[in-house]
Design a protein around this motif. Sequence first.
Motif, PDB file in Angstrom:
ATOM      1  N   PHE A 286      -0.570  -1.750   0.847  1.00 51.14           N
ATOM      2  CA  PHE A 286      -1.210  -1.808  -0.308  1.00 51.14           C
ATOM      3  C   PHE A 286       0.314  -2.635  -1.407  1.00 51.14           C
ATOM      4  O   PHE A 286       0.398  -3.947  -1.836  1.00 51.14           O
ATOM      5  CB  PHE A 286      -1.546  -1.440  -1.278  1.00 51.14           C
ATOM      6  N   LEU A 287       1.353  -2.127  -1.334  1.00 48.18           N
ATOM      7  CA  LEU A 287       2.629  -2.121  -2.512  1.00 48.18           C
ATOM      8  C   LEU A 287       3.566  -2.238  -1.224  1.00 48.18           C
ATOM      9  O   LEU A 287       3.640  -1.765  -0.339  1.00 48.18           O
ATOM     10  CB  LEU A 287       3.159  -0.979  -2.977  1.00 48.18           C
ATOM     11  N   PRO A 288       4.536  -3.967  -1.313  1.00 49.01           N
ATOM     12  CA  PRO A 288       4.358  -4.899  -1.998  1.00 49.01           C
ATOM     13  C   PRO A 288       4.220  -6.324  -1.666  1.00 49.01           C
ATOM     14  O   PRO A 288       3.289  -6.694  -2.206  1.00 49.01           O
ATOM     15  CB  PRO A 288       5.992  -5.525  -2.644  1.00 49.01           C
ATOM     16  N   LYS A 289       3.864  -5.931  -0.304  1.00 51.10           N
ATOM     17  CA  LYS A 289       3.314  -7.001   0.527  1.00 51.10           C
ATOM     18  C   LYS A 289       1.885  -5.894   1.164  1.00 51.10           C
ATOM     19  O   LYS A 289       2.052  -5.785   1.931  1.00 51.10           O
ATOM     20  CB  LYS A 289       3.740  -7.706   1.111  1.00 51.10           C
ATOM     21  N   LYS A 290       0.439  -6.836   0.776  1.00 44.20           N
ATOM     22  CA  LYS A 290      -0.162  -5.906   1.017  1.00 44.20           C
ATOM     23  C   LYS A 290      -1.034  -5.966   3.023  1.00 44.20           C
ATOM     24  O   LYS A 290      -0.627  -7.593   3.818  1.00 44.20           O
ATOM     25  CB  LYS A 290      -1.273  -6.579   0.535  1.00 44.20           C
ATOM     26  N   PHE A 291      -1.264  -5.545   3.408  1.00 44.03           N
ATOM     27  CA  PHE A 291      -1.384  -5.222   4.798  1.00 44.03           C
ATOM     28  C   PHE A 291      -0.641  -5.771   5.743  1.00 44.03           C
ATOM     29  O   PHE A 291      -0.566  -5.867   6.684  1.00 44.03           O
ATOM     30  CB  PHE A 291      -2.920  -5.949   5.267  1.00 44.03           C
ATOM     31  N   GLU A 292       0.766  -5.616   5.264  1.00 44.61           N
ATOM     32  CA  GLU A 292       1.328  -5.115   5.739  1.00 44.61           C
ATOM     33  C   GLU A 292       2.958  -4.071   6.108  1.00 44.61           C
ATOM     34  O   GLU A 292       2.795  -3.671   5.000  1.00 44.61           O
ATOM     35  CB  GLU A 292       2.735  -6.714   6.165  1.00 44.61           C
ATOM     36  N   LEU A 293       2.691  -3.225   7.294  1.00 46.36           N
ATOM     37  CA  LEU A 293       3.845  -2.831   7.378  1.00 46.36           C
ATOM     38  C   LEU A 293       5.349  -3.481   8.124  1.00 46.36           C
ATOM     39  O   LEU A 293       5.689  -3.229   8.708  1.00 46.36           O
ATOM     40  CB  LEU A 293       4.609  -1.187   7.898  1.00 46.36           C
TER      41      LEU A 293
END
Length: 315
Positions: A286-293
């Motif tokens: 969720f942090l800082p960019k949602k739905f991305e690792l």
Amino acid sequence: MSLVWVVLGLILLVVGGEFLVRAAVALSLKFNISKLVIGMTVVSFATSAPELLVSLQAALDGSSDIALGNVIGSNIANIGLVLGITVLISPLTVDKNFYKLNWPMMMLLSVVLYFMLQSGDVLDRWEGAALMLSLVIFLVVLIRRSKQEPDTPIGDIDETLQVTSGFKLTVWLLIGALALYFGSEWLVFGAKEMAVSLGVSERVISVTMVAIGTSVPELAASVIAALKKEKAISLGNLIGSNIFNIASVLGLTAMIQPIAVNSPKILSSDMIWMIAFAFVLLPMIFLPKKFELGRLKGFILLASYLVFIFLAFYI
């Protein structure tokens, strides 16, 4: 010499696991079991067979720390090492279903396992049965949900295995069973010898070297896929592996041979690390960019894993 036994054991476990998976899928297709069920149950159980044999062999040999460390270390390695390196190479988009069922189940089992072990310093047969029952319920829910969502990926099922001859199938099963049996024996023996030669506990060897060894095939496949810019690895598959490790590997092992907690550090350190690695995935997506690792998160995971390895050996 102990390292030779460990390496030979790992090679046999990889070979045995591969043959067992192929044989299990071929048998399932012959009995007209749906691909959905095969992907979520048969393949998952078969791929957990190496870890199961190692933990069972260790528990029967009285090396409970290896039985527990194998699973705890593998769960930590799946997130810190495998996922960390994979997203360092190629960022991963996370499916929104991640936090609806799989992640809560992984967290629940991790916390429940901690309290089961803490309550009497042993995982007994009834607790093992409870873990297995929770897995059955989870799979039923998962299959029902997947039927309602036809786009849900269920893994690659090689349909050509359906025409496998009975003779070939029997040979695969025999090779798989023998390789898993001797692989687990040699790995447990080598791990115990290595612990003695290095002057560390069996727990340290199992949560580090044995766990990394059993994660190598998955890591290699993920890295190759990431380098080819293919979908590197499903986060759901990694979490699913962690769920199966606790519920089926420890569950079945405890039902056959209760697993004692011989080293206090399993509870005071290793289990805490396992729960922390499982928990941190939620804020990360969720942090800082949602739905991305992305790569930074991959670096954090890998760096944390290296800290865990260092502390396991030196503290």
